[in-house]
Design a protein around this motif. Structure first.
Motif, PDB file in Angstrom:
ATOM      1  N   ILE A 101       0.878  -1.179   0.000  1.00 19.31           N
ATOM      2  CA  ILE A 101       0.000   0.000   0.000  1.00 19.31           C
ATOM      3  C   ILE A 101       0.911   1.225   0.000  1.00 19.31           C
ATOM      4  O   ILE A 101       1.810   1.349   0.831  1.00 19.31           O
ATOM      5  CB  ILE A 101      -0.951   0.012   1.207  1.00 19.31           C
ATOM      6  N   TYR A 102       0.661   2.095  -0.947  1.00 19.86           N
ATOM      7  CA  TYR A 102       1.539   3.241  -1.240  1.00 19.86           C
ATOM      8  C   TYR A 102       0.697   4.503  -1.190  1.00 19.86           C
ATOM      9  O   TYR A 102      -0.420   4.537  -1.708  1.00 19.86           O
ATOM     10  CB  TYR A 102       2.128   3.020  -2.631  1.00 19.86           C
ATOM     11  N   SER A 103       1.192   5.544  -0.540  1.00 22.38           N
ATOM     12  CA  SER A 103       0.429   6.789  -0.462  1.00 22.38           C
ATOM     13  C   SER A 103       1.371   7.974  -0.347  1.00 22.38           C
ATOM     14  O   SER A 103       2.234   8.003   0.525  1.00 22.38           O
ATOM     15  CB  SER A 103      -0.520   6.754   0.740  1.00 22.38           C
ATOM     16  N   ARG A 104       1.167   8.955  -1.222  1.00 20.33           N
ATOM     17  CA  ARG A 104       2.050  10.109  -1.252  1.00 20.33           C
ATOM     18  C   ARG A 104       1.291  11.396  -0.930  1.00 20.33           C
ATOM     19  O   ARG A 104       0.428  11.829  -1.686  1.00 20.33           O
ATOM     20  CB  ARG A 104       2.702  10.226  -2.639  1.00 20.33           C
ATOM     21  N   ASP A 105       1.595  11.983   0.220  1.00 19.15           N
ATOM     22  CA  ASP A 105       1.091  13.307   0.603  1.00 19.15           C
ATOM     23  C   ASP A 105      -0.438  13.406   0.454  1.00 19.15           C
ATOM     24  O   ASP A 105      -0.971  14.362  -0.113  1.00 19.15           O
ATOM     25  CB  ASP A 105       1.768  14.387  -0.251  1.00 19.15           C
ATOM     26  N   ILE A 113       4.393   5.465   3.081  1.00 15.50           N
ATOM     27  CA  ILE A 113       3.640   6.723   3.104  1.00 15.50           C
ATOM     28  C   ILE A 113       4.620   7.891   3.191  1.00 15.50           C
ATOM     29  O   ILE A 113       5.577   7.835   3.969  1.00 15.50           O
ATOM     30  CB  ILE A 113       2.700   6.777   4.330  1.00 15.50           C
ATOM     31  N   THR A 114       4.380   8.937   2.396  1.00 13.01           N
ATOM     32  CA  THR A 114       4.984  10.231   2.706  1.00 13.01           C
ATOM     33  C   THR A 114       3.831  11.159   3.055  1.00 13.01           C
ATOM     34  O   THR A 114       2.737  11.047   2.490  1.00 13.01           O
ATOM     35  CB  THR A 114       5.798  10.835   1.538  1.00 13.01           C
ATOM     36  N   ASP A 115       4.081  12.065   4.001  1.00 11.42           N
ATOM     37  CA  ASP A 115       2.982  12.925   4.422  1.00 11.42           C
ATOM     38  C   ASP A 115       3.500  14.180   5.097  1.00 11.42           C
ATOM     39  O   ASP A 115       4.597  14.215   5.656  1.00 11.42           O
ATOM     40  CB  ASP A 115       2.070  12.168   5.393  1.00 11.42           C
TER      41      ASP A 115
END
Length: 493
Positions: free
Chosen positions: A352-356, A383-385
């Motif tokens: 699972i990948y999530s960017r900002d 995740i980056t956030d």
């Protein structure tokens, strides 16, 4: 105009009479592999429908009844309608044993076709609007909204951009439109009931049909689900995203800053760096939460041969992503979805990948528990956030967070939420120094490109981007705004 419309209907009727001499699934789907596709595609389409148990269903363009029987098993009543007599009679011969089905031979564009206002719970069509002119589509949408009960649903699926089936055709009068055309027509349709009450359609979901992505590497099969609601009802965060933050022009100017295909920090450079940490293998399944316009998904699919599902709450973002997918022949599908409401099978993704993106989510612990369930044992989340520094924020930064509707945490606290959700081997890195360098590089490029940027967009757009980047730089340089990288693993039991 009436003569032109009449001529169009005759062309479409001749086209379908020609392709209805052999009343088979292959003929109706215009594809030699239809039988195999149907086994995978039909259950997928049915799984997307809202509950219609005991409800009144209108099936437009019912054909030989590929879906009629499935609808009849659950519905209270089904009206199966098609404008080719031989086709609807074939449907009746297959599904006539269902006593709750009424079979009608009629043209959806005919003014004589009438249903009572507020009488239908679900209007279902599978490949219909692409055989109508723009004017016919717009008129039909208005009529469907009138027929539909408040709270009722419209589901439709169309071929966009180009044909999918391999059947030979002497001529092809089908209208292969861009998905955003249908989204616009349905979104802008409003009706008044004559008593001062106004109604419109709210988008519940929009996605590629996965069976076509998996079997044909084809993202042009798109479906939509709309719900009839009162115009006064709050459309919430999605409406803000598409009308304010991520208008079409806004997306394009963000892409100009981040690079082709990207609307997140660092574009392709940070994407390559972070994806390298995932150790992707061919045929693995990846979920991208907040996929934007799809650049990261295309990169993963093209370079690592993985299957990617990209979801985003912004209709405009997903529309762009689907358009960019056409012709790429990669296993990437896109869907308009709210990750906080989405249900996915347990143990179904390797990554699972999530960017900002998750900065917008206020109940992160619940979302991270969903991530944990959706991941296979041994699966990873990256995740980056946006984050904030530990301790109280300044009044100015607190007001900024509130104005943007963000939910920010310090890097350590963010990592702890992942641990609390059940993840192991949690890495929580403060990447603010990298964030500042990337922001400065992006700002320098925009300022250097000022004349061309203003020419392609406007001086107002230029000033907004420059002002926004300088604001982020100031907040980050002062230590208030942080940027975190988070990687965690679901333990193998």
């Amino acid at each position: 105009m009436a003569a032109l419309v009449g001529a169009e209907r005759e062309i479409q009727k001749s086209y379908w009479i020609e392709h209805s001499t052999d009343l088979t699934v292959e003929a109706m789907m215009l594809d030699s592999k239809a039988a195999d596709l149907d086994k995978e595609e039909r259950p997928e389409v049915l799984s997307l429908l809202p509950s219609f148990k005991g409800k009144n269903v209108l099936e437009l363009g019912a054909g030989i009844g590929r879906f009629t029987g499935d609808l009849a098993r659950e519905a209270g009543q089904v009206i199966a309608l098609d404008f080719i007599e031989s086709v609807i009679r074939k449907n009746e011969s297959i599904n006539g044993h269902f006593k709750n089905v009424k079979f009608m031979c009629a043209d959806v564009t005919s003014p004589d076709l009438k249903f009572s206002p507020d009488s239908l719970d679900l209007i279902f069509s599978n490949w219909l609007l692409m055989y109508l002119t723009d004017e016919e589509v717009e008129n039909l949408v208005e009529r469907m909204v009138k027929w539909l009960k408040v709270g009722g649903f419209i589901f439709f699926r169309e071929s966009c951009f180009h044909q999918s089936g391999d059947s030979k055709r002497k001529n092809n009068p089908t209208h292969y439109r861009e998905p955003r055309y249908y989204t616009k027509v349905f979104k802008e349709c409003q009706m008044d009931d004559g008593s001062g009450n106004s109604f419109e359609l709210n988008l519940i979901g929009c996605k590629c049909i996965g069976a076509y992505v998996r079997n044909k590497k084809n993202q042009n099969q798109i479906c939509w689900i709309w719900q009839k609601v009162g115009s006064h009802e709050d459309k919430g965060f999605q409406r803000f995203l598409d009308n304010v933050q991520y208008k079409y022009s806004g997306i394009l100017r963000y892409e100009r800053v981040f690079g082709e295909g990207f609307v997140s920090t660092g574009g392709i450079d940070t994407t390559k760096e972070f994806i390298a940490k995932l150790d992707l293998k061919p045929s693995q399944k990846v979920l991208d939460v907040g996929c934007g316009i799809g650049g990261g998904d295309f990169y993963m699919a093209d370079n690592f041969d993985v299957d990617v599902l990209g979801i985003d709450l912004s209709i405009n973002m997903v529309s762009f992503a689907i358009e960019r997918a056409i012709g790429r022949k990669c296993s990437v599908e896109f869907e308009v979805a709210d990750c906080t409401k989405k249900t996915l099978p347990d143990n179904s993704f390797d990554v699972i990948y999530s960017r900002d993106t998750i900065l917008h989510i206020h109940d992160k612990p619940v979302l991270f528990k969903s991530f944990f369930k959706w991941l296979k044992p041994g699966g990873k989340v990256l995740i980056t956030d946006y984050c904030k520094r530990a301790g109280p924020s300044s009044t100015e930064f607190a007001e900024y967070i509130q104005q943007r509707g963000y939910d920010l945490h310090d890097v350590v606290g963010y990592g702890q939420m992942l641990k609390d959700a059940g993840f192991d081997e949690v890495i929580a890195e403060d990447r603010t120094d990298q964030f500042i360098k990337v922001l400065q590089k992006e700002l320098d490029a925009v300022e250097k490109d000022k004349k061309a940027f203003i020419q392609d967009f406007s001086e107002e757009d230029y000033n907004e981007i420059v002002g926004g980047w300088k604001g982020k730089l100031n907040r980050s340089s002062s230590g208030e705004q942080r940027w975190g990288l988070f990687i965690a693993k679901k333990k193998v039991e």
